[in-house]
Motif scaffolding. Structure first.
Motif, short mmCIF file in Angstrom:
data_model
loop_
_atom_site.label_atom_id
_atom_site.label_comp_id
_atom_site.label_asym_id
_atom_site.label_seq_id
_atom_site.Cartn_x
_atom_site.Cartn_y
_atom_site.Cartn_z
N GLY A 21 0.84 -1.19 0.00
CA GLY A 21 0.00 0.00 0.00
C GLY A 21 0.87 1.24 0.00
O GLY A 21 2.08 1.17 -0.18
N LEU A 22 0.23 2.37 0.22
CA LEU A 22 0.94 3.64 0.25
C LEU A 22 0.90 4.22 1.65
O LEU A 22 -0.08 4.05 2.37
CB LEU A 22 0.30 4.63 -0.73
N LEU A 23 1.95 4.91 2.01
CA LEU A 23 2.03 5.55 3.32
C LEU A 23 2.20 7.05 3.10
O LEU A 23 3.16 7.47 2.47
CB LEU A 23 3.20 5.00 4.13
N ARG A 24 1.24 7.81 3.61
CA ARG A 24 1.34 9.27 3.54
C ARG A 24 2.13 9.72 4.76
O ARG A 24 1.76 9.43 5.90
CB ARG A 24 -0.02 9.93 3.56
N VAL A 25 3.24 10.39 4.52
CA VAL A 25 4.06 10.96 5.59
C VAL A 25 3.85 12.47 5.53
O VAL A 25 4.28 13.11 4.59
CB VAL A 25 5.55 10.61 5.43
N ARG A 26 3.15 12.99 6.52
CA ARG A 26 2.95 14.45 6.58
C ARG A 26 4.09 15.02 7.42
O ARG A 26 4.24 14.71 8.59
CB ARG A 26 1.62 14.81 7.22
N LYS A 51 14.62 2.94 -2.71
CA LYS A 51 15.10 3.82 -3.78
C LYS A 51 14.27 5.09 -3.92
O LYS A 51 14.55 5.92 -4.78
CB LYS A 51 15.11 3.06 -5.11
N GLN A 52 13.25 5.24 -3.09
CA GLN A 52 12.39 6.43 -3.15
C GLN A 52 13.05 7.57 -2.37
O GLN A 52 13.58 7.37 -1.29
CB GLN A 52 11.03 6.14 -2.54
N ARG A 53 12.98 8.77 -2.94
CA ARG A 53 13.55 9.96 -2.30
C ARG A 53 12.61 11.13 -2.58
O ARG A 53 12.43 11.51 -3.73
CB ARG A 53 14.94 10.24 -2.85
N LEU A 54 12.04 11.70 -1.53
CA LEU A 54 11.11 12.82 -1.66
C LEU A 54 11.58 13.95 -0.76
O LEU A 54 12.23 13.72 0.26
CB LEU A 54 9.70 12.38 -1.24
N GLU A 69 3.44 19.39 4.72
CA GLU A 69 3.49 18.81 3.38
C GLU A 69 3.31 17.31 3.45
O GLU A 69 3.87 16.65 4.33
CB GLU A 69 4.83 19.11 2.70
N ASP A 70 2.55 16.77 2.51
CA ASP A 70 2.32 15.33 2.43
C ASP A 70 3.25 14.72 1.38
O ASP A 70 3.27 15.17 0.24
CB ASP A 70 0.88 15.02 2.03
N LEU A 71 4.01 13.71 1.80
CA LEU A 71 4.86 12.95 0.90
C LEU A 71 4.36 11.51 0.94
O LEU A 71 4.08 10.99 2.02
CB LEU A 71 6.32 13.02 1.37
N THR A 72 4.22 10.87 -0.21
CA THR A 72 3.65 9.53 -0.27
C THR A 72 4.68 8.52 -0.72
O THR A 72 5.31 8.68 -1.77
CB THR A 72 2.43 9.52 -1.23
#
Length: 183
Positions: A21-26, A51-54, A69-72
């Motif tokens: 699934g997806l995790l929203r990190v606020r 490997k994800q970088r936001l 800010e929301d990062l998914t």
């Protein structure tokens, strides 16, 4: 040589096969961040998972920035910690590190498995205590808010003289993903 459309499709279907699934990190705010320029800093946060970088936007001249800010992130392995690093944006030189922290999402994932039917809004499902193996600045509550399980976290930054970052986790179910039942 470029990948064929077929191999691109198989890559995306293999990602969906492994995706829980997806995790929203606020990224809410920074508190008492270290000063890296003359009197202040221009902080931003980088969140990494596999490997994800936001990253968030830069907040100018503020050691107590409010990002909200929301990062998914795509979650394939809940045992992999999320890594946060705070940087001070510099125009003419390399950005300075202002500390880092890790978030173990396993307690949150376990709380998501609780049947919340009939549980009142605002109920605390679980609590995570600060200890030597996590970066929690204080106890972290996992609660039911408007039918969603959320975790509010205050992280003490490491490798720096001071600073905390407040974040919130929220799960996003994704049709076609494996879901948490497979974990």
């Amino acid at each position: 040589m470029a990948d064929s459309p077929r191999s691109e499709k198989s890559k995306s279907s293999s990602l969906m096969d492994n995706l829980l699934g997806l995790l929203r990190v606020r990224i809410k705010r920074g508190v008492n961040l270290a000063v890296r320029d003359v009197r202040s800093s221009d902080p931003y946060v980088v969140v990494k998972l596999d490997k994800q970088r936001l990253k968030t936007r830069v907040i100018k001249k503020d050691v107590n920035p409010e990002w909200n800010e929301d990062l998914t992130l795509s979650i394939t392995d809940p045992s992999t910690p999320i890594k946060l690093t705070v940087y001070d944006h510099d125009t003419f030189s390399k950005d300075d590190k202002m500390g880092n922290a890790e978030v173990d999402i396993r307690p949150y994932i376990e709380a998501l498995k609780v049947d919340v039917d009939g549980i009142a809004n605002g109920t605390t499902i679980a609590r995570v205590q600060p200890c030597r193996t996590n970066c929690l600045a204080e106890e972290s509550a996992i609660t039911l808010v408007d039918g969603k399980v959320v975790q509010d976290i205050c992280l003490r930054l490491r490798n720096v003289e001071c600073g905390e970052v407040e974040i919130q986790l929220q799960w996003i179910e994704l049709p076609g993903s494996k879901g948490l039942g497979s974990f």
